[in-house]
Design a protein around this motif. Structure first.
Motif, PDB file in Angstrom:
ATOM      1  N   LEU A 150     -34.084  43.189  80.314  1.00  0.00           N
ATOM      2  CA  LEU A 150     -34.150  43.494  78.895  1.00  0.00           C
ATOM      3  C   LEU A 150     -32.728  43.569  78.368  1.00  0.00           C
ATOM      4  O   LEU A 150     -31.876  44.232  78.956  1.00  0.00           O
ATOM      5  CB  LEU A 150     -34.841  44.840  78.650  1.00  0.00           C
ATOM      6  CG  LEU A 150     -36.348  44.862  78.802  1.00  0.00           C
ATOM      7  CD1 LEU A 150     -36.872  46.290  78.669  1.00  0.00           C
ATOM      8  CD2 LEU A 150     -37.011  43.964  77.777  1.00  0.00           C
ATOM      9  N   LEU A 151     -32.488  42.872  77.272  1.00  0.00           N
ATOM     10  CA  LEU A 151     -31.205  42.971  76.598  1.00  0.00           C
ATOM     11  C   LEU A 151     -31.437  43.662  75.267  1.00  0.00           C
ATOM     12  O   LEU A 151     -32.506  43.525  74.668  1.00  0.00           O
ATOM     13  CB  LEU A 151     -30.587  41.591  76.365  1.00  0.00           C
ATOM     14  CG  LEU A 151     -29.830  40.975  77.552  1.00  0.00           C
ATOM     15  CD1 LEU A 151     -30.745  40.667  78.707  1.00  0.00           C
ATOM     16  CD2 LEU A 151     -29.087  39.733  77.119  1.00  0.00           C
ATOM     17  N   VAL A 152     -30.459  44.422  74.822  1.00  0.00           N
ATOM     18  CA  VAL A 152     -30.575  45.149  73.569  1.00  0.00           C
ATOM     19  C   VAL A 152     -29.690  44.473  72.528  1.00  0.00           C
ATOM     20  O   VAL A 152     -28.620  43.958  72.850  1.00  0.00           O
ATOM     21  CB  VAL A 152     -30.196  46.640  73.759  1.00  0.00           C
ATOM     22  CG1 VAL A 152     -28.730  46.815  74.123  1.00  0.00           C
ATOM     23  CG2 VAL A 152     -30.544  47.461  72.539  1.00  0.00           C
ATOM     24  N   LEU A 153     -30.171  44.440  71.288  1.00  0.00           N
ATOM     25  CA  LEU A 153     -29.382  43.862  70.205  1.00  0.00           C
ATOM     26  C   LEU A 153     -28.222  44.798  69.910  1.00  0.00           C
ATOM     27  O   LEU A 153     -28.425  45.941  69.506  1.00  0.00           O
ATOM     28  CB  LEU A 153     -30.246  43.656  68.953  1.00  0.00           C
ATOM     29  CG  LEU A 153     -29.543  43.040  67.752  1.00  0.00           C
ATOM     30  CD1 LEU A 153     -29.040  41.626  68.062  1.00  0.00           C
ATOM     31  CD2 LEU A 153     -30.481  43.006  66.546  1.00  0.00           C
ATOM     32  N   GLY A 154     -27.008  44.307  70.137  1.00  0.00           N
ATOM     33  CA  GLY A 154     -25.812  45.127  69.943  1.00  0.00           C
ATOM     34  C   GLY A 154     -25.269  45.041  68.534  1.00  0.00           C
ATOM     35  O   GLY A 154     -24.894  46.039  67.930  1.00  0.00           O
ATOM     36  N   ASN A 155     -25.210  43.837  68.012  1.00  0.00           N
ATOM     37  CA  ASN A 155     -24.746  43.664  66.640  1.00  0.00           C
ATOM     38  C   ASN A 155     -25.183  42.303  66.111  1.00  0.00           C
ATOM     39  O   ASN A 155     -25.618  41.442  66.858  1.00  0.00           O
ATOM     40  CB  ASN A 155     -23.230  43.853  66.521  1.00  0.00           C
ATOM     41  CG  ASN A 155     -22.435  42.861  67.328  1.00  0.00           C
ATOM     42  OD1 ASN A 155     -22.683  42.666  68.507  1.00  0.00           O
ATOM     43  ND2 ASN A 155     -21.468  42.222  66.715  1.00  0.00           N
ATOM     44  N   VAL A 156     -25.057  42.161  64.793  1.00  0.00           N
ATOM     45  CA  VAL A 156     -25.387  40.921  64.105  1.00  0.00           C
ATOM     46  C   VAL A 156     -24.149  40.502  63.332  1.00  0.00           C
ATOM     47  O   VAL A 156     -23.628  41.267  62.519  1.00  0.00           O
ATOM     48  CB  VAL A 156     -26.590  41.104  63.152  1.00  0.00           C
ATOM     49  CG1 VAL A 156     -26.861  39.818  62.387  1.00  0.00           C
ATOM     50  CG2 VAL A 156     -27.826  41.536  63.933  1.00  0.00           C
ATOM     51  N   GLN A 212     -24.150  29.647  58.486  1.00  0.00           N
ATOM     52  CA  GLN A 212     -25.271  28.876  59.047  1.00  0.00           C
ATOM     53  C   GLN A 212     -26.415  29.768  59.509  1.00  0.00           C
ATOM     54  O   GLN A 212     -27.416  29.270  60.018  1.00  0.00           O
ATOM     55  CB  GLN A 212     -24.789  28.000  60.202  1.00  0.00           C
ATOM     56  CG  GLN A 212     -23.910  26.868  59.769  1.00  0.00           C
ATOM     57  CD  GLN A 212     -23.654  25.890  60.920  1.00  0.00           C
ATOM     58  OE1 GLN A 212     -24.191  26.007  62.016  1.00  0.00           O
ATOM     59  NE2 GLN A 212     -22.819  24.903  60.651  1.00  0.00           N
ATOM     60  N   GLY A 213     -26.277  31.069  59.371  1.00  0.00           N
ATOM     61  CA  GLY A 213     -27.309  32.009  59.804  1.00  0.00           C
ATOM     62  C   GLY A 213     -26.711  33.106  60.657  1.00  0.00           C
ATOM     63  O   GLY A 213     -25.691  32.906  61.321  1.00  0.00           O
ATOM     64  N   ASP A 214     -27.331  34.265  60.619  1.00  0.00           N
ATOM     65  CA  ASP A 214     -26.832  35.400  61.389  1.00  0.00           C
ATOM     66  C   ASP A 214     -26.785  35.084  62.878  1.00  0.00           C
ATOM     67  O   ASP A 214     -27.657  34.391  63.406  1.00  0.00           O
ATOM     68  CB  ASP A 214     -27.728  36.624  61.169  1.00  0.00           C
ATOM     69  CG  ASP A 214     -27.615  37.186  59.754  1.00  0.00           C
ATOM     70  OD1 ASP A 214     -26.674  36.803  59.025  1.00  0.00           O
ATOM     71  OD2 ASP A 214     -28.470  38.008  59.393  1.00  0.00           O
ATOM     72  N   ILE A 215     -25.766  35.609  63.551  1.00  0.00           N
ATOM     73  CA  ILE A 215     -25.626  35.460  65.000  1.00  0.00           C
ATOM     74  C   ILE A 215     -25.968  36.804  65.630  1.00  0.00           C
ATOM     75  O   ILE A 215     -25.299  37.802  65.386  1.00  0.00           O
ATOM     76  CB  ILE A 215     -24.198  35.031  65.384  1.00  0.00           C
ATOM     77  CG1 ILE A 215     -23.852  33.694  64.727  1.00  0.00           C
ATOM     78  CG2 ILE A 215     -24.054  34.963  66.911  1.00  0.00           C
ATOM     79  CD1 ILE A 215     -22.380  33.328  64.812  1.00  0.00           C
ATOM     80  N   GLU A 216     -27.045  36.819  66.424  1.00  0.00           N
ATOM     81  CA  GLU A 216     -27.456  38.032  67.124  1.00  0.00           C
ATOM     82  C   GLU A 216     -26.726  38.091  68.459  1.00  0.00           C
ATOM     83  O   GLU A 216     -26.705  37.117  69.204  1.00  0.00           O
ATOM     84  CB  GLU A 216     -28.962  38.024  67.363  1.00  0.00           C
ATOM     85  CG  GLU A 216     -29.780  37.965  66.090  1.00  0.00           C
ATOM     86  CD  GLU A 216     -31.251  37.731  66.355  1.00  0.00           C
ATOM     87  OE1 GLU A 216     -32.048  38.210  65.542  1.00  0.00           O
ATOM     88  OE2 GLU A 216     -31.598  37.078  67.369  1.00  0.00           O
ATOM     89  N   VAL A 217     -26.148  39.259  68.751  1.00  0.00           N
ATOM     90  CA  VAL A 217     -25.412  39.446  70.003  1.00  0.00           C
ATOM     91  C   VAL A 217     -26.195  40.457  70.845  1.00  0.00           C
ATOM     92  O   VAL A 217     -26.341  41.623  70.461  1.00  0.00           O
ATOM     93  CB  VAL A 217     -23.968  39.928  69.748  1.00  0.00           C
ATOM     94  CG1 VAL A 217     -23.201  40.016  71.060  1.00  0.00           C
ATOM     95  CG2 VAL A 217     -23.252  38.999  68.767  1.00  0.00           C
ATOM     96  N   TRP A 218     -26.714  39.979  71.980  1.00  0.00           N
ATOM     97  CA  TRP A 218     -27.576  40.756  72.862  1.00  0.00           C
ATOM     98  C   TRP A 218     -26.824  41.106  74.136  1.00  0.00           C
ATOM     99  O   TRP A 218     -26.168  40.252  74.730  1.00  0.00           O
ATOM    100  CB  TRP A 218     -28.817  39.947  73.218  1.00  0.00           C
ATOM    101  CG  TRP A 218     -29.647  39.544  72.031  1.00  0.00           C
ATOM    102  CD1 TRP A 218     -29.491  38.418  71.259  1.00  0.00           C
ATOM    103  CD2 TRP A 218     -30.739  40.254  71.471  1.00  0.00           C
ATOM    104  NE1 TRP A 218     -30.434  38.404  70.264  1.00  0.00           N
ATOM    105  CE2 TRP A 218     -31.221  39.513  70.368  1.00  0.00           C
ATOM    106  CE3 TRP A 218     -31.377  41.459  71.804  1.00  0.00           C
ATOM    107  CZ2 TRP A 218     -32.296  39.930  69.601  1.00  0.00           C
ATOM    108  CZ3 TRP A 218     -32.458  41.861  71.039  1.00  0.00           C
ATOM    109  CH2 TRP A 218     -32.901  41.101  69.952  1.00  0.00           C
TER     110      TRP A 218
END
Length: 193
Positions: free
Chosen positions: A41-47, A52-58
């Motif tokens: 499981l990875l947790v969303l750390g920041n956006v 071109q669209g939000d970058i989700e950092v997991w």
């Protein structure tokens, strides 16, 4: 802190069933990632905001990091193969893809110091695959896509499951190979109907 402890490392986790039984901390978003019979499981750390669209950092608890933009892998670090500095040249919006549509992808890869690897990526809709690792409800109602890449390094096709929320595409599941031997799948967790 609880969210980080929930984010198992790829290297230590062996049971997908164990990941699926994990009681999740409220107020966090998770990604279930599977590779070579292991799950984490990875947790969303920041956006990160991007035109071109939000970058989700997991993040995982063992410093593995996935960067995902509009469902496409934009970076992977802490794995045996890493993709860094991934650039996508005008990838099509998922909901606009009715037939084969192409765009360019450039990336740096480790190990091997392969800089500025270039691929022509062709995306098209497909029927729901019979061998997907998607475990959520309503799989048949999702829109499925395949991306075939042509470049110096041959990769297996990537696949995605997309739903529509508030008039926009949301990728709920993806599969991507980083090299010939390392393929991962990811899914927003817990799965929603």
């Amino acid at each position: 802190m609880r969210a980080i402890s929930d984010s198992y490392a790829f290297l230590r986790q062996t049971s997908e069933a164990q990941v699926e039984r994990t009681v999740l901390a409220k107020g966090h978003q998770y990604l279930k990632v599977s590779s070579q019979g292991r799950a984490a499981l990875l947790v969303l750390g920041n956006v990160e905001r991007d035109p071109q669209g939000d970058i989700e950092v997991w993040y995982s608890g063992a410093r593995e990091v996935l960067r995902i933009q509009n469902g496409r892998l934009l970076g992977a670090t802490g794995l045996s193969t890493e993709w860094m500095n991934v650039r996508l040249a005008s990838p099509p919006d998922w909901l606009s893809v009715a037939g084969p549509t192409s765009y360019a992808r450039r990336r740096d890869m480790m190990p091997g110091y392969d800089f500025d690897e270039s691929d022509k990526v062709t995306v098209q809709p497909i029927g729901m695959p019979s061998d997907t690792r998607y475990t959520g409800p309503g799989a048949a109602r999702l829109r499925w896509y395949v991306e075939h890449s042509q470049g110096r390094i041959a990769l297996r096709d990537a696949r995605y499951a997309v739903t529509q929320k508030d008039g926009r595409a949301v990728v709920v599941y993806g599969e991507q190979c980083l090299d010939r031997g390392l393929c991962i799948s990811w899914q927003r967790w817990p799965a929603e109907a």
